[in-house]
Design a protein around this motif. Structure first.
Motif, PDB file in Angstrom:
ATOM      1  N   VAL A 188       0.927  -1.317  -0.185  1.00  0.00           N
ATOM      2  CA  VAL A 188      -0.134   0.033   0.026  1.00  0.00           C
ATOM      3  C   VAL A 188       0.766   1.352   0.113  1.00  0.00           C
ATOM      4  CG1 VAL A 188      -1.788   1.104   1.151  1.00  0.00           C
ATOM      5  CG2 VAL A 188      -1.862  -1.179   0.961  1.00  0.00           C
ATOM      6  N   THR A 189       2.179   1.175   0.764  1.00  0.00           N
ATOM      7  CA  THR A 189       2.797   2.461   0.690  1.00  0.00           C
ATOM      8  C   THR A 189       3.380   2.611  -0.751  1.00  0.00           C
ATOM      9  OG1 THR A 189       3.531   1.671   2.893  1.00  0.00           O
ATOM     10  CG2 THR A 189       5.140   3.306   1.650  1.00  0.00           C
ATOM     11  N   ILE A 190       3.645   1.685  -1.464  1.00  0.00           N
ATOM     12  CA  ILE A 190       4.159   1.619  -2.889  1.00  0.00           C
ATOM     13  C   ILE A 190       3.104   2.176  -3.609  1.00  0.00           C
ATOM     14  CG2 ILE A 190       4.966   0.535  -4.806  1.00  0.00           C
ATOM     15  CD1 ILE A 190       7.208   1.052  -2.749  1.00  0.00           C
ATOM     16  N   MET A 191       1.948   1.775  -3.434  1.00  0.00           N
ATOM     17  CA  MET A 191       0.731   2.118  -4.281  1.00  0.00           C
ATOM     18  C   MET A 191       0.578   3.860  -4.101  1.00  0.00           C
ATOM     19  SD  MET A 191      -1.756  -1.020  -3.325  1.00  0.00           S
ATOM     20  CE  MET A 191      -3.245  -0.063  -3.859  1.00  0.00           C
ATOM     21  N   PHE A 192       0.540   4.132  -2.843  1.00  0.00           N
ATOM     22  CA  PHE A 192       0.216   5.766  -2.614  1.00  0.00           C
ATOM     23  C   PHE A 192       1.291   6.518  -3.288  1.00  0.00           C
ATOM     24  CE2 PHE A 192      -2.668   4.814   1.136  1.00  0.00           C
ATOM     25  CZ  PHE A 192      -3.582   4.437   0.466  1.00  0.00           C
ATOM     26  N   VAL A 193       2.530   6.053  -3.034  1.00  0.00           N
ATOM     27  CA  VAL A 193       3.726   6.745  -3.681  1.00  0.00           C
ATOM     28  C   VAL A 193       3.696   6.880  -5.184  1.00  0.00           C
ATOM     29  CG1 VAL A 193       6.226   6.899  -3.701  1.00  0.00           C
ATOM     30  CG2 VAL A 193       5.294   6.267  -1.646  1.00  0.00           C
ATOM     31  N   THR A 194       3.484   5.978  -5.663  1.00  0.00           N
ATOM     32  CA  THR A 194       3.499   5.754  -7.060  1.00  0.00           C
ATOM     33  C   THR A 194       2.168   6.446  -7.480  1.00  0.00           C
ATOM     34  OG1 THR A 194       4.136   3.407  -7.333  1.00  0.00           O
ATOM     35  CG2 THR A 194       3.112   4.098  -9.218  1.00  0.00           C
ATOM     36  N   LEU A 195       1.038   6.649  -6.807  1.00  0.00           N
ATOM     37  CA  LEU A 195      -0.186   7.564  -7.254  1.00  0.00           C
ATOM     38  C   LEU A 195       0.343   8.981  -7.183  1.00  0.00           C
ATOM     39  CD1 LEU A 195      -3.175   7.653  -8.064  1.00  0.00           C
ATOM     40  CD2 LEU A 195      -3.497   7.483  -5.530  1.00  0.00           C
ATOM     41  N   ASP A 196       0.988   9.258  -6.160  1.00  0.00           N
ATOM     42  CA  ASP A 196       1.518  10.770  -6.359  1.00  0.00           C
ATOM     43  C   ASP A 196       2.333  11.007  -7.288  1.00  0.00           C
ATOM     44  OD1 ASP A 196      -0.132  10.937  -4.058  1.00  0.00           O
ATOM     45  OD2 ASP A 196       1.672  10.579  -2.481  1.00  0.00           O
ATOM     46  N   LYS A 197       3.112  10.131  -7.568  1.00  0.00           N
ATOM     47  CA  LYS A 197       4.019  10.482  -8.731  1.00  0.00           C
ATOM     48  C   LYS A 197       3.602  10.508 -10.170  1.00  0.00           C
ATOM     49  CE  LYS A 197       8.010   8.160  -6.633  1.00  0.00           C
ATOM     50  NZ  LYS A 197       9.404   7.320  -6.667  1.00  0.00           N
ATOM     51  N   ILE A 198       2.486   9.607 -10.292  1.00  0.00           N
ATOM     52  CA  ILE A 198       1.627   9.690 -11.628  1.00  0.00           C
ATOM     53  C   ILE A 198       1.031  11.097 -11.587  1.00  0.00           C
ATOM     54  CG2 ILE A 198      -0.191   8.709 -12.717  1.00  0.00           C
ATOM     55  CD1 ILE A 198       0.931   5.981 -11.817  1.00  0.00           C
ATOM     56  N   SER A 199       0.407  11.268 -10.510  1.00  0.00           N
ATOM     57  CA  SER A 199      -0.482  12.679 -10.467  1.00  0.00           C
ATOM     58  C   SER A 199       0.458  13.963 -10.863  1.00  0.00           C
ATOM     59  CB  SER A 199      -1.139  12.614  -9.133  1.00  0.00           C
ATOM     60  OG  SER A 199      -0.116  13.118  -8.053  1.00  0.00           O
ATOM     61  N   GLN A 200       1.678  13.601 -10.675  1.00  0.00           N
ATOM     62  CA  GLN A 200       2.734  14.939 -10.718  1.00  0.00           C
ATOM     63  C   GLN A 200       2.869  15.120 -12.212  1.00  0.00           C
ATOM     64  OE1 GLN A 200       3.243  17.353  -8.300  1.00  0.00           O
ATOM     65  NE2 GLN A 200       2.033  15.925  -7.217  1.00  0.00           N
ATOM     66  N   THR A 201       2.425  14.135 -12.975  1.00  0.00           N
ATOM     67  CA  THR A 201       3.123  14.105 -14.473  1.00  0.00           C
ATOM     68  C   THR A 201       2.277  15.244 -15.265  1.00  0.00           C
ATOM     69  OG1 THR A 201       1.601  12.360 -14.816  1.00  0.00           O
ATOM     70  CG2 THR A 201       3.640  11.900 -14.596  1.00  0.00           C
ATOM     71  N   GLU A 202       0.892  15.361 -14.962  1.00  0.00           N
ATOM     72  CA  GLU A 202       0.095  16.425 -15.595  1.00  0.00           C
ATOM     73  C   GLU A 202      -0.580  17.197 -14.408  1.00  0.00           C
ATOM     74  OE1 GLU A 202      -2.804  17.113 -19.297  1.00  0.00           O
ATOM     75  OE2 GLU A 202      -1.883  15.076 -18.795  1.00  0.00           O
ATOM     76  N   LEU A 203      -0.035  18.286 -13.674  1.00  0.00           N
ATOM     77  CA  LEU A 203      -0.559  18.919 -12.594  1.00  0.00           C
ATOM     78  C   LEU A 203      -2.099  19.375 -13.179  1.00  0.00           C
ATOM     79  CD1 LEU A 203       2.458  21.167 -11.591  1.00  0.00           C
ATOM     80  CD2 LEU A 203       1.711  18.817 -10.940  1.00  0.00           C
ATOM     81  N   LYS A 204      -2.562  19.682 -14.122  1.00  0.00           N
ATOM     82  CA  LYS A 204      -3.799  20.011 -14.457  1.00  0.00           C
ATOM     83  C   LYS A 204      -4.909  19.024 -13.946  1.00  0.00           C
ATOM     84  CE  LYS A 204      -6.919  21.345 -18.193  1.00  0.00           C
ATOM     85  NZ  LYS A 204      -6.960  21.606 -19.645  1.00  0.00           N
ATOM     86  N   TYR A 205      -4.757  17.544 -13.985  1.00  0.00           N
ATOM     87  CA  TYR A 205      -5.694  16.533 -13.844  1.00  0.00           C
ATOM     88  C   TYR A 205      -5.131  16.006 -12.514  1.00  0.00           C
ATOM     89  CZ  TYR A 205      -6.978  17.441 -18.507  1.00  0.00           C
ATOM     90  OH  TYR A 205      -7.487  17.952 -19.678  1.00  0.00           O
ATOM     91  N   SER A 206      -4.167  16.409 -11.604  1.00  0.00           N
ATOM     92  CA  SER A 206      -3.527  15.953 -10.472  1.00  0.00           C
ATOM     93  C   SER A 206      -4.521  15.362  -9.313  1.00  0.00           C
ATOM     94  CB  SER A 206      -2.544  16.728  -9.968  1.00  0.00           C
ATOM     95  OG  SER A 206      -2.007  16.045  -8.836  1.00  0.00           O
TER      96      SER A 206
END
Length: 862
Positions: free
Chosen positions: A709-727
């Protein structure tokens, strides 16, 4: 007259406590007043220089060659405790001056030749009365004279007057009056006071009165005082001569006493000589009587000893005789099963014969006899011959038993048939020689080492063959479809969740492996410990099974394989007594069972390849067996179970690491919208993991949850930073999906409940940021106008804001009118924008409600 502070014992003890640790002894302590002022006409100190209370103490410190003297100044602290203030060495005292401006004569100064600044006036010391002043000064002068051998310069006081005062004020010294009931009477004056005592014992009272009258008629100067001192010395010598004459006149009395003592001494010497003569006569009589008694006793003792000696010799000859049947059996007899009874009897006789020739069975006086030593050597030769023959036979016998079983394939599992190892026949044949092994150990302990190695080496081949054949057939006969290890990879198809075939047969096969072989290994360890004569406690109770194997059938239903059917040779041995050779037993068990763990590892690796999640159930099964293995002699079995547990944990950690790696691969995609694939798949994975939990494997699963779950949340945050408009949209949709998929499990699993609450908090934060962005986009001019006003309020007063460019009341009306004129259209646009950005339709109603609540709050704030 008031008591002087120099006699205050409490004050002296306080001074000694203040200088504790300096190895100095306080000779005199007295209270004074310190001042630096000038005495005026009124005889009082000026107000600007008030007197301060101090304590002056004369102390000495004994050295090897000489004694040092000091003058200490002590002051009172805030708590009323004395503490050192200054320290002066009396060897630097150069002048003692009485201040003439003080009408009372109680003030004086002490001059030292080593002060750094001679321009500063030295302090003035004021006493309560003349007696205290004289007492202190006299102590200082006597100390300087006794310790330093010189006197400082005295100014403002007459030396003869000081001597007369010392004579009048010196207290009497009480001499010891003998030993009373409570002990001797001690002197009533201190050591410091004795130094100033005038030797008045040498002059009479009348002479003292004449001396005082004579001194009263003189007005002396310095020179006349020296002349008077010489006169007094001459008179003192005359008095001493008169005292010596008086002692000589008492000589007749002394002579008479000495004559009486000599007469008494002669009488005592005569009596001592008379008593010595009688003592010699009595000793001669006692020796004659003892000689007569000794001669009579020797005759009687000789007859008794001769009879006892004959009996002892007969017993000794019986011990030294070797029966011919035993000698033949020990040197060349057969070890067949039919002949074992004769061999055991011969061993028992040999052991008893050897013990009978040792102290204390044999008297110490016989131990060094030539015949006894020769017979002991003959018995040792018999023992060595028999031990060598029996050891060689047993080594060959163990190897032949195992070779016979290995050559017969019916003992092992075959294709289509799982066979439980059966060692009943092997143990039955070994029990025939169990008693022989005990006798071999009692005869020679060193012979047990090669025998144990031979047994372990032979049986190890059989156990490894049985485990290998059983594990191979167990894996071949188990039917289970392989589940893919890719659980959380977003690249796989959506039909992965349906591929959850039943793999319970895998964990059942592992449990069967443990059920069959763990009791077998424990029984073999116990049988080996008792068969090879290790003094260790029993592993299992008679007729029972090990604690961790309840419900597992034993090799035989009603037979205890560890009961060797023999009794302890030494009656002093106790059942269950722990021995020092437990460590040696564990080393032998490693030789006996080493290598069998590879077949267990093969089953674990095979089960992992079929379904990695089965590691959870196998971990629980292993823990139950570990909790049941508590016997010390089954050390290798506990080590095997611990290794299996570690290997299962390692394999499961590999699965968790691979799952985390699959999650991290989602980050590499260019753009991702909506719910990420691993969010719903994790709920499926967690559901299956909870189904597989057995025993105490809860910690293993909780650690996996935490890592994944820790990796899931960290990866989700990194993916959300790729396009801040839809973060924020990506975050809130995935956190909502995480909560929806794990709602049921979070209610029963505390670890998942913690991450559920964490996702809930992150969801609320994402919603707040997303709604704020939408509202700000529709009412941008209004919020900008309000922010400009807030920024100016930090620098100017509110009354000046309407006069700023673009912030007048007219400007504010225009902004409000333009922003709120089409408010219905703006709200409709906000709803459409919210609907457009969301990919999850079920989240739209709740988000729109939050948006309306947030919008009403912003309007109220504005």
């Amino acid at each position: 007259m008031a008591k002087s502070s120099a006699d205050d014992e409490e004050l002296r003890r306080a001074c000694e406590a203040a200088i504790e640790g300096t190895k100095q002894k306080v000779v005199l302590s007295i209270r004074v007043a310190k001042s630096h002022g000038i005495w005026g006409k009124s005889g009082k100190l000026s107000r600007g220089n008030m007197a301060k209370p101090r304590v002056l103490a004369i102390s000495t410190k004994a050295k090897v060659q000489r004694t040092k003297a000091f003058l200490r100044v002590l002051k009172y602290s805030n708590g009323g405790v004395l503490e050192p203030a200054k320290l002066y060495k009396l060897k630097h005292l150069s002048k003692v001056e009485v201040v003439t401006n003080d009408p009372s004569g109680c003030t004086f100064m002490l001059g030292f030749d080593n002060l750094r600044s001679q321009s500063v006036a030295p302090p003035q010391w004021t006493m309560r009365n003349i007696d205290d002043r004289n007492r202190l000064l006299l102590c200082i002068l006597n100390t300087c004279k006794d310790v330093l051998g010189r006197l400082p310069k005295v100014v403002g006081i007459d030396v003869v007057e000081m001597a007369l005062w010392a004579k009048e004020n010196t207290p009497a010294i009480t001499k010891p009056q003998g030993n009373l009931k409570d002990g001797p009477i001690t002197e009533t004056v201190t050591e410091g006071e004795m130094k100033v005592t005038v030797e008045r014992e040498l002059v009479s009272q009348a002479e003292e009165e004449d001396m005082e009258a004579l001194l009263g008629t003189y007005v002396m100067g310095i020179g006349e005082a020296e002349a008077f001192s010489e006169r007094l010395k001459r008179e003192l010598q005359a008095l001493e001569a008169a005292n010596v004459h008086a002692i000589l006149e008492s000589e007749p009395l002394v002579v008479q006493v000495l004559q009486g003592l000599e007469t008494a001494t002669n009488c005592v010497e005569d009596m001592d000589e008379w008593l010595g003569i009688f003592n010699v006569k009595l000793r001669h009589m006692r020796e004659d009587i003892e000689s007569i008694e000794t001669r009579n006793n020797k005759l009687e003792m000789q007859s008794v000893n001769n009879k006892a000696l004959i009996e002892e010799l007969e017993k000794l000859l019986e011990r030294l005789r070797i029966p011919s049947e035993y000698a033949a059996c020990l040197t060349g007899g057969s070890f067949d099963e039919a002949r074992m009874l004769q061999n055991i009897e011969a061993c028992e006789w040999l052991a008893n014969a050897l013990r009978s020739l040792e102290v204390p069975k044999l008297d110490r006086s016989y131990a060094n006899m030539r015949s006894v030593r020769e017979k002991r050597a003959e018995l040792d030769k018999l023992k060595n011959t028999f031990v060598k023959r029996a050891s060689e036979f047993l080594r060959n016998y163990f190897a032949s038993l195992v070779d016979f079983m290995i050559s017969d394939k019916s003992y092992f599992s075959q294709r289509g048939q799982l066979k439980r190892p059966d060692h009943a026949d092997l143990r039955y044949k070994c029990r025939t020689y169990a008693r022989l092994l005990q006798h071999l150990k009692s005869l020679d302990k060193n012979c047990m080492v090669p025998l144990r190695k031979a047994y372990c080496s032979s049986l190890n081949l059989l156990l490894r063959r049985e485990a290998r054949e059983f594990a191979n057939e167990l894996r071949a006969s188990t039917k289970a479809s392989r589940n893919p290890t890719v659980w959380l990879d977003g690249t796989t198809g959506s039909n992965q969740n349906a591929n959850t075939s039943d793999t319970s047969t895998v964990s059942e096969a592992y449990a069967k492996m443990l059920t069959i072989f763990i009791p077998l290994l424990v029984d073999e360890s116990s049988f080996f410990a008792h068969f090879m004569c290790f003094e260790v406690p029993a592993l299992v109770p008679p007729g029972g099974v090990a604690d961790g194997n309840k419900g597992v059938p034993n090799d035989s239903d009603n037979e205890n394989d560890d009961d060797l059917g023999i009794m302890d040779i030494d009656d002093n041995d106790k059942a269950g007594k722990k021995s020092a050779d437990l460590e040696v037993l564990n080393e032998s068990l490693r030789d006996l069972l080493d290598g069998i763990q590879e077949d267990f590892y093969a089953v674990v690796d095979w089960a992992y390849k079929i379904d990695p999640l089965r590691c959870i159930s196998m971990h629980g099964i292993t823990e139950r067996y570990i909790s049941g293995q508590k016997a010390d002699a089954a050390g290798f079995v506990r080590i095997l179970l611990d290794d299996l547990e570690n290997r299962i944990s390692t394999q499961f950690s590999r699965f968790v690491d691979e799952a985390c790696h699959q999650i991290e691969r989602n980050e590499r995609n260019v753009r991702q919208l909506g719910v990420l694939s691993y969010i719903p798949r994790f709920s499926t994975l967690a559901t299956r993991m909870e189904q597989y939990i057995q025993g105490q494997s809860r910690d293993l699963v909780d650690q996996a949850y935490t890592k994944i779950v820790t990796i899931m949340f960290v990866t989700l945050d990194k993916i959300s930073q790729t396009e801040l408009k839809y973060s924020d949209v990506l975050l809130l949709e995935n956190y909502a999906a995480f909560q929806n998929s794990l709602y049921d499990l979070a209610n029963v699993v505390p670890t998942l409940a913690k991450f559920y609450h964490q996702a809930s908090e992150s969801y609320e934060q994402s919603c707040t940021r997303f709604i704020s962005t939408i509202i700000y986009y529709q009412f941008e001019r209004l919020f900008q106008f309000a922010r400009r006003i807030e920024d100016l309020m930090y620098t100017i007063t509110p009354e000046e804001i309407p006069f700023q460019l673009g912030l007048s009341k007219m400007d504010m009306r225009k902004v409000v009118k333009s922003s709120l004129s089409g408010v219905d259209k703006s709200i409709s646009a906000m709803y459409k924008k919210l609907q457009k950005n969301l990919t999850s339709e079920e989240l739209l109603p709740s988000l729109w409600d939050k948006c309306k609540v947030f919008l009403s709050f912003e309007e109220c704030t504005f």
